[in-house]
Design a protein around this motif. Structure first.
Motif, PDB file in Angstrom:
ATOM      1  N   TYR A   1       7.154 -37.456  20.838  1.00 25.00           N
ATOM      2  CA  TYR A   1       6.030 -37.724  20.318  1.00 25.00           C
ATOM      3  C   TYR A   1       5.062 -36.231  20.329  1.00 25.00           C
ATOM      4  N   ILE A   2       5.856 -35.112  20.492  1.00 24.98           N
ATOM      5  CA  ILE A   2       5.368 -33.930  20.493  1.00 24.98           C
ATOM      6  C   ILE A   2       5.755 -33.039  19.286  1.00 24.98           C
ATOM      7  N   TYR A   3       4.836 -32.481  18.503  1.00 26.68           N
ATOM      8  CA  TYR A   3       5.177 -31.757  17.342  1.00 26.68           C
ATOM      9  C   TYR A   3       4.575 -30.284  17.549  1.00 26.68           C
ATOM     10  N   ILE A   4       5.345 -29.306  17.391  1.00 26.36           N
ATOM     11  CA  ILE A   4       5.164 -28.102  17.684  1.00 26.36           C
ATOM     12  C   ILE A   4       5.154 -27.418  16.149  1.00 26.36           C
ATOM     13  N   ALA A   5       3.910 -27.037  15.904  1.00 21.22           N
ATOM     14  CA  ALA A   5       3.595 -26.295  14.678  1.00 21.22           C
ATOM     15  C   ALA A   5       3.504 -24.834  14.731  1.00 21.22           C
ATOM     16  N   ASP A   6       4.114 -24.105  13.784  1.00 17.86           N
ATOM     17  CA  ASP A   6       4.118 -22.709  13.573  1.00 17.86           C
ATOM     18  C   ASP A   6       2.596 -22.073  12.789  1.00 17.86           C
ATOM     19  N   VAL A   7       2.004 -21.251  13.267  1.00 18.19           N
ATOM     20  CA  VAL A   7       0.700 -20.819  12.769  1.00 18.19           C
ATOM     21  C   VAL A   7       1.416 -19.712  11.631  1.00 18.19           C
ATOM     22  N   MET A   8       0.983 -19.659  10.556  1.00 16.53           N
ATOM     23  CA  MET A   8       1.389 -18.741   9.216  1.00 16.53           C
ATOM     24  C   MET A   8       0.279 -18.214   8.728  1.00 16.53           C
ATOM     25  N   GLY A   9       0.276 -17.052   7.710  1.00 14.40           N
ATOM     26  CA  GLY A   9      -0.427 -16.768   6.861  1.00 14.40           C
ATOM     27  C   GLY A   9      -0.249 -17.555   5.547  1.00 14.40           C
ATOM     28  N   MET A  10      -1.142 -17.250   4.689  1.00 15.46           N
ATOM     29  CA  MET A  10      -1.362 -17.853   3.444  1.00 15.46           C
ATOM     30  C   MET A  10      -0.621 -16.974   2.281  1.00 15.46           C
ATOM     31  N   ASP A  11       0.609 -17.682   1.955  1.00 13.30           N
ATOM     32  CA  ASP A  11       1.340 -17.037   1.121  1.00 13.30           C
ATOM     33  C   ASP A  11       0.521 -17.005  -0.473  1.00 13.30           C
ATOM     34  N   SER A  12       1.362 -16.043  -1.303  1.00 14.27           N
ATOM     35  CA  SER A  12       0.442 -15.949  -2.620  1.00 14.27           C
ATOM     36  C   SER A  12       0.109 -17.432  -3.513  1.00 14.27           C
ATOM     37  N   GLN A  13       1.386 -18.430  -3.473  1.00 13.76           N
ATOM     38  CA  GLN A  13       1.437 -19.493  -4.017  1.00 13.76           C
ATOM     39  C   GLN A  13       0.097 -20.431  -3.391  1.00 13.76           C
ATOM     40  N   LEU A  14       0.108 -20.303  -2.223  1.00 13.29           N
ATOM     41  CA  LEU A  14      -0.629 -21.258  -1.536  1.00 13.29           C
ATOM     42  C   LEU A  14      -2.080 -20.802  -1.776  1.00 13.29           C
ATOM     43  N   ALA A  15      -2.372 -19.406  -1.736  1.00  9.41           N
ATOM     44  CA  ALA A  15      -3.671 -18.711  -1.922  1.00  9.41           C
ATOM     45  C   ALA A  15      -4.178 -19.079  -3.279  1.00  9.41           C
ATOM     46  N   ALA A  16      -3.076 -19.104  -4.296  1.00  9.67           N
ATOM     47  CA  ALA A  16      -3.995 -19.599  -5.887  1.00  9.67           C
ATOM     48  C   ALA A  16      -4.331 -20.771  -5.857  1.00  9.67           C
ATOM     49  N   GLU A  17      -3.542 -21.826  -5.162  1.00 11.35           N
ATOM     50  CA  GLU A  17      -3.884 -23.225  -5.295  1.00 11.35           C
ATOM     51  C   GLU A  17      -5.380 -23.273  -4.304  1.00 11.35           C
ATOM     52  N   PHE A  18      -5.466 -22.540  -3.319  1.00  8.82           N
ATOM     53  CA  PHE A  18      -6.686 -22.534  -2.477  1.00  8.82           C
ATOM     54  C   PHE A  18      -7.820 -22.023  -3.297  1.00  8.82           C
TER      55      PHE A  18
END
Length: 249
Positions: free
Chosen positions: A90-107
C-alpha cells in the motif's frame, strides 16, 4: 522497495531538516511528482467507503528526493505489524521531476475560471506554483531559521486521486508563504492538463502541510482536513522514524 529502506529514506529527510544548503539542493531537483492511474489502487487500498487521506512523505533515496505515499488507514502501527498483509503493498514511491517542455506548455494554458468560496481558481494555482519556483530558496532559509522547519508530510484528501488519468502534484507556496501541493490531472486522450475540479467552480484548497500539526478538530474550513486528521499521532511512519533518530542522538 523494502520497508526498512522506506523508513531510512523518510528519516534522512527529517534529519536534514535543519540544514539549509542540503534542503535547498534537494528541493531544487524538481517541482512535480506524478501518480499513474494504474497505481492509485495501491495507494487507496481497500478504503473506498472510508474517510481516508493520503499521507505524502518527502524522503531521500540515494541522494534523490522522492515522495512516499500511503493512505491514512494504513499508516498505523497495527497495519505495519500485520504480517499476513505486508504494508509495502500500500506504499507508492513517486519520483520528483522537473517540468518538461510539453507539460510547461500545458501549464501556461491554464486560465482563470473564477472561484467559489473556500476554493482557488486555476490562475491562483498557477501563481502558487510560480511563487514556489521563484522564492523557495529564501523560504527554506526562513523556515529553517525561524520556524518549525520545512514540511515533513502533506495530507491530501483522496478525492484528488479518484480520476482515471495521470495525476501531477506541483510544489507551491501560498501568498502567506505556506507550503502547498497543487493537484492536477492530465487527460491521456487530449494531453490537456487541468486543475482537479470536482464541480467546475475552482480548485478545492484541500492539501495541508505539516508541521504545524493539529490538536483535535484544528481546521475549520469545510474543504480542509478536519477532525484531528493532522494530529501528530496519526502519522505512524513519521513518528517511528523520528523516534528512532532521537534514540540515536
Amino acid at each position: 522497495m523494502k520497508l526498512e529502506t522506506i523508513k531510512a529514506a523518510i528519516s534522512e529527510w527529517y534529519d536534514l531538516n535543519d540544514f539549509v544548503d542540503e534542503t535547498q539542493t534537494l528541493l531544487n531537483q524538481g517541482v512535480i511528482f506524478k501518480i499513474d492511474p494504474k497505481v492509485k489502487d495501491v495507494i487507496l487500498g481497500t478504503t473506498e467507503n472510508l474517510d481516508v487521506y493520503i499521507h505524502a512523505y518527502p524522503a531521500i533515496v540515494e541522494g534523490k528526493l522522492k515522495f512516499i505515499l500511503i493512505n491514512s488507514e494504513m499508516d498505523k502501527l497495527e497495519k505495519f505489524e500485520d504480517e499476513k498483509n505486508p504494508i509495502t503493498r500500500y506504499i507508492y514511491i513517486a519520483d520528483v521531476m522537473g517540468m518538461d517542455s510539453q507539460l510547461a506548455a500545458e501549464f501556461l494554458k491554464l486560465k482563470s475560471l473564477g472561484a467559489a468560496e473556500d476554493k482557488i481558481s486555476p490562475e491562483e494555482a498557477k501563481e502558487r506554483i510560480l511563487r514556489w519556483s521563484l522564492i523557495k530558496d529564501e523560504w527554506i532559509v526562513n523556515q529553517i531559521n525561524n520556524t518549525e522547519g520545512v514540511f515533513e508530510v502533506f495530507v491530501i484528501p483522496d478525492i484528488d486521486l479518484k480520476k482515471d488519468s495521470d495525476i501531477y502534484a506541483f510544489l507551491a507556496l501560498t501568498d502567506k508563504n505556506t507550503a502547498d501541493l497543487i493537484i492536477m490531472d492530465k487527460n491521456k486522450q487530449t494531453n490537456e492538463l487541468k486543475v482537479i475540479n470536482p464541480d467546475d467552480e475552482g480548485l478545492y484548497d484541500v492539501v495541508v502541510p505539516c508541521p504545524p500539526f493539529g490538536d483535535g478538530d484544528d481546521v475549520t474550513s469545510s474543504t480542509k482536513v478536519t477532525n484531528g486528521k493532522t494530529d501528530r499521532q496519526n502519522f505512524f511512519l513519521l513518528n517511528y522514524c523520528t523516534e528512532q533518530l532521537n534514540r540515536l542522538n
